[in-house]
Design an enzyme around this catalytic site. Sequence first.
Site, mmCIF file in Angstrom:
data_model
loop_
_atom_site.group_PDB
_atom_site.id
_atom_site.type_symbol
_atom_site.label_atom_id
_atom_site.label_comp_id
_atom_site.label_asym_id
_atom_site.label_seq_id
_atom_site.Cartn_x
_atom_site.Cartn_y
_atom_site.Cartn_z
ATOM 1 N N ARG A 1 -10.229 0.737 8.113
ATOM 2 C CA ARG A 1 -9.918 -0.643 8.476
ATOM 3 C C ARG A 1 -11.085 -1.329 9.165
ATOM 4 O O ARG A 1 -11.026 -2.528 9.436
ATOM 5 C CB ARG A 1 -8.748 -0.647 9.459
ATOM 6 C CG ARG A 1 -7.398 -0.725 8.805
ATOM 7 C CD ARG A 1 -6.350 -0.487 9.866
ATOM 8 N NE ARG A 1 -5.190 -1.285 9.682
ATOM 9 C CZ ARG A 1 -4.067 -0.832 9.121
ATOM 10 N NH1 ARG A 1 -3.978 0.392 8.675
ATOM 11 N NH2 ARG A 1 -3.030 -1.620 9.009
ATOM 12 N N LYS B 1 0.845 -1.206 0.000
ATOM 13 C CA LYS B 1 0.000 0.000 0.000
ATOM 14 C C LYS B 1 0.879 1.254 0.000
ATOM 15 O O LYS B 1 0.683 2.164 -0.805
ATOM 16 C CB LYS B 1 -0.921 0.029 1.246
ATOM 17 C CG LYS B 1 -1.833 -1.182 1.375
ATOM 18 C CD LYS B 1 -2.742 -1.087 2.584
ATOM 19 C CE LYS B 1 -2.042 -1.147 3.921
ATOM 20 N NZ LYS B 1 -1.368 -2.449 4.212
ATOM 21 N N ARG C 1 -1.463 -8.590 13.289
ATOM 22 C CA ARG C 1 -1.867 -7.665 12.220
ATOM 23 C C ARG C 1 -2.612 -8.399 11.112
ATOM 24 O O ARG C 1 -3.624 -7.918 10.594
ATOM 25 C CB ARG C 1 -0.638 -6.946 11.644
ATOM 26 C CG ARG C 1 -0.109 -5.868 12.569
ATOM 27 C CD ARG C 1 1.349 -5.560 12.295
ATOM 28 N NE ARG C 1 1.579 -4.987 10.984
ATOM 29 C CZ ARG C 1 2.780 -4.953 10.394
ATOM 30 N NH1 ARG C 1 3.836 -5.458 10.999
ATOM 31 N NH2 ARG C 1 2.909 -4.404 9.211
ATOM 32 N N ARG D 1 11.695 -5.836 4.999
ATOM 33 C CA ARG D 1 11.528 -4.368 4.884
ATOM 34 C C ARG D 1 12.481 -3.626 5.822
ATOM 35 O O ARG D 1 12.620 -3.959 6.988
ATOM 36 C CB ARG D 1 10.087 -3.985 5.230
ATOM 37 C CG ARG D 1 9.913 -2.467 5.308
ATOM 38 C CD ARG D 1 8.490 -2.022 5.402
ATOM 39 N NE ARG D 1 7.749 -2.649 6.460
ATOM 40 C CZ ARG D 1 6.432 -2.616 6.560
ATOM 41 N NH1 ARG D 1 5.727 -1.979 5.647
ATOM 42 N NH2 ARG D 1 5.817 -3.210 7.550
HETATM 43 P P1 AP5 Z 1 4.843 -1.632 1.946
HETATM 44 O O1 AP5 Z 1 4.577 -0.750 0.770
HETATM 45 O O2 AP5 Z 1 5.527 -1.054 3.124
HETATM 46 O O3 AP5 Z 1 3.509 -2.414 2.375
HETATM 47 P P2 AP5 Z 1 2.213 -1.890 3.177
HETATM 48 O O4 AP5 Z 1 1.024 -2.534 2.557
HETATM 49 O O5 AP5 Z 1 2.240 -0.414 3.284
HETATM 50 O O6 AP5 Z 1 2.498 -2.609 4.568
HETATM 51 P P3 AP5 Z 1 2.361 -2.045 6.058
HETATM 52 O O7 AP5 Z 1 3.145 -2.981 6.921
HETATM 53 O O8 AP5 Z 1 2.680 -0.598 6.135
HETATM 54 O O9 AP5 Z 1 0.831 -2.273 6.271
HETATM 55 P P4 AP5 Z 1 0.045 -2.252 7.612
HETATM 56 O O10 AP5 Z 1 -1.349 -2.104 7.159
HETATM 57 O O11 AP5 Z 1 0.344 -3.413 8.477
HETATM 58 O O12 AP5 Z 1 0.689 -1.007 8.399
HETATM 59 P P5 AP5 Z 1 0.195 0.480 8.690
HETATM 60 O O13 AP5 Z 1 1.381 1.321 8.775
HETATM 61 O O14 AP5 Z 1 -0.894 0.866 7.796
HETATM 62 O O15 AP5 Z 1 5.696 -2.891 1.386
HETATM 63 C C1 AP5 Z 1 6.184 -3.876 2.281
HETATM 64 C C2 AP5 Z 1 7.578 -4.326 1.822
HETATM 65 O O16 AP5 Z 1 7.461 -5.005 0.579
HETATM 66 C C3 AP5 Z 1 8.576 -3.175 1.569
HETATM 67 O O17 AP5 Z 1 9.865 -3.619 1.955
HETATM 68 C C4 AP5 Z 1 8.502 -2.948 0.052
HETATM 69 O O18 AP5 Z 1 9.740 -2.445 -0.463
HETATM 70 C C5 AP5 Z 1 8.207 -4.353 -0.455
HETATM 71 N N1 AP5 Z 1 7.351 -4.387 -1.627
HETATM 72 C C6 AP5 Z 1 6.275 -3.592 -1.891
HETATM 73 N N2 AP5 Z 1 5.687 -3.961 -3.057
HETATM 74 C C7 AP5 Z 1 6.402 -5.016 -3.508
HETATM 75 C C8 AP5 Z 1 6.270 -5.847 -4.665
HETATM 76 N N3 AP5 Z 1 5.273 -5.674 -5.564
HETATM 77 N N4 AP5 Z 1 7.156 -6.868 -4.833
HETATM 78 C C9 AP5 Z 1 8.162 -7.078 -3.928
HETATM 79 N N5 AP5 Z 1 8.333 -6.315 -2.818
HETATM 80 C C10 AP5 Z 1 7.456 -5.295 -2.612
HETATM 81 O O19 AP5 Z 1 -0.416 0.315 10.155
HETATM 82 C C11 AP5 Z 1 0.420 -0.007 11.237
HETATM 83 C C12 AP5 Z 1 -0.399 -0.075 12.525
HETATM 84 O O20 AP5 Z 1 -0.976 1.217 12.808
HETATM 85 C C13 AP5 Z 1 -1.606 -1.035 12.523
HETATM 86 O O21 AP5 Z 1 -1.209 -2.350 12.833
HETATM 87 C C14 AP5 Z 1 -2.482 -0.401 13.627
HETATM 88 O O22 AP5 Z 1 -1.961 -0.692 14.898
HETATM 89 C C15 AP5 Z 1 -2.286 1.086 13.370
HETATM 90 N N6 AP5 Z 1 -3.267 1.616 12.401
HETATM 91 C C16 AP5 Z 1 -2.970 2.182 11.188
HETATM 92 N N7 AP5 Z 1 -4.091 2.556 10.557
HETATM 93 C C17 AP5 Z 1 -5.116 2.218 11.377
HETATM 94 C C18 AP5 Z 1 -6.536 2.315 11.241
HETATM 95 N N8 AP5 Z 1 -7.103 2.855 10.147
HETATM 96 N N9 AP5 Z 1 -7.286 1.860 12.270
HETATM 97 C C19 AP5 Z 1 -6.725 1.329 13.385
HETATM 98 N N10 AP5 Z 1 -5.394 1.182 13.563
HETATM 99 C C20 AP5 Z 1 -4.599 1.628 12.560
HETATM 100 MG MG MG Z 2 2.409 0.966 4.860
#
Ligand code: AP5
Ligand code: MG
Length: 218
Positions: free
Chosen positions: A87, A13, A171, A126
């Site tokens: 979410r 994402k 997660r 990552r």
């Molecule tokens: P990356 O682009 O970082 O993936 P992502 O989908 O953004 O993964 P996240 O871990 O950020 O998602 P998440 O939903 O768990 O975390 P968030 O920060 O939103 O890519 C991942 C890796 O793969 C990277 O190394 C990249 O280089 C590589 N990659 C990407 N595309 C690739 C491809 N096509 N091929 C190969 N490699 C690739 O949330 C974190 C925490 O915050 C949650 O757990 C929760 O506690 C809280 N939170 C956030 N939003 C909310 C909400 N709306 N409600 C409640 N709690 C929330």
């Molecule tokens: Mg992210």
Amino acid sequence: MNLILMGPPGAGKGTQATRLVSERGMVQLSTGDMLRQAARSGSKLGRRAAAIMETGAFVPDEVVIGLIAERLSGDRGGGFVFDGFPRTLAQADALEKLLTDAGAELAAVIELVVDPDELVERITGRISCGKCGAVYHLKTNPPARPDACDICGADDFRRRDDDSEEALRTRLMEYFRNTAPLTGYYYRAGLLRRVNCAGGPDEVAAQLHHELEAVVSA
Ligand code: AP5
Ligand code: MG
């Protein structure tokens, strides 16, 4: 054009949202990034959020809805790309109301579909820059030099606190239990599109572009 990028942890994402910012002038609204920024600031809200995020559980709806509400009145650029929000059903309902109040609407919800084993590979490889937040992968997307961020030059690569095996399990469970059902909600609204993310970031970006062109011409 306002979009939601929906997908499990590690789906890409953030990677794709960042590209939409540079390629289409969109404004990325990542609740995860906002919460990590609050945590770094050491504010009371940030400390509370950090303790929850480290376990992999969701931060309360009212906190993240408040963060998004604040940003919707700001610069809209080429449209908002929501990354990691909504979410839950309560967040999806709140977003609909907030957008309506702002005289805006969603153009599409893109579900990033990835095999679960691949998610673990992506998360465990990552690293991100501690200074500017740029995201890399040790195997699939390493920085050009191992000791310097491509964007800001800092030598401060870090792993996220919630990328531990235990937090990742929580997660993933939270995603499949609470967030994945929202695809039904958006399917019914006629907004859902899917992108297969098995390929590398460029391949995924090309498919995403294809879907967005279809949205524009619909
Ligand atoms: P990356 O682009 O970082 O993936 P992502 O989908 O953004 O993964 P996240 O871990 O950020 O998602 P998440 O939903 O768990 O975390 P968030 O920060 O939103 O890519 C991942 C890796 O793969 C990277 O190394 C990249 O280089 C590589 N990659 C990407 N595309 C690739 C491809 N096509 N091929 C190969 N490699 C690739 O949330 C974190 C925490 O915050 C949650 O757990 C929760 O506690 C809280 N939170 C956030 N939003 C909310 C909400 N709306 N409600 C409640 N709690 C929330
Ligand atoms: Mg992210």
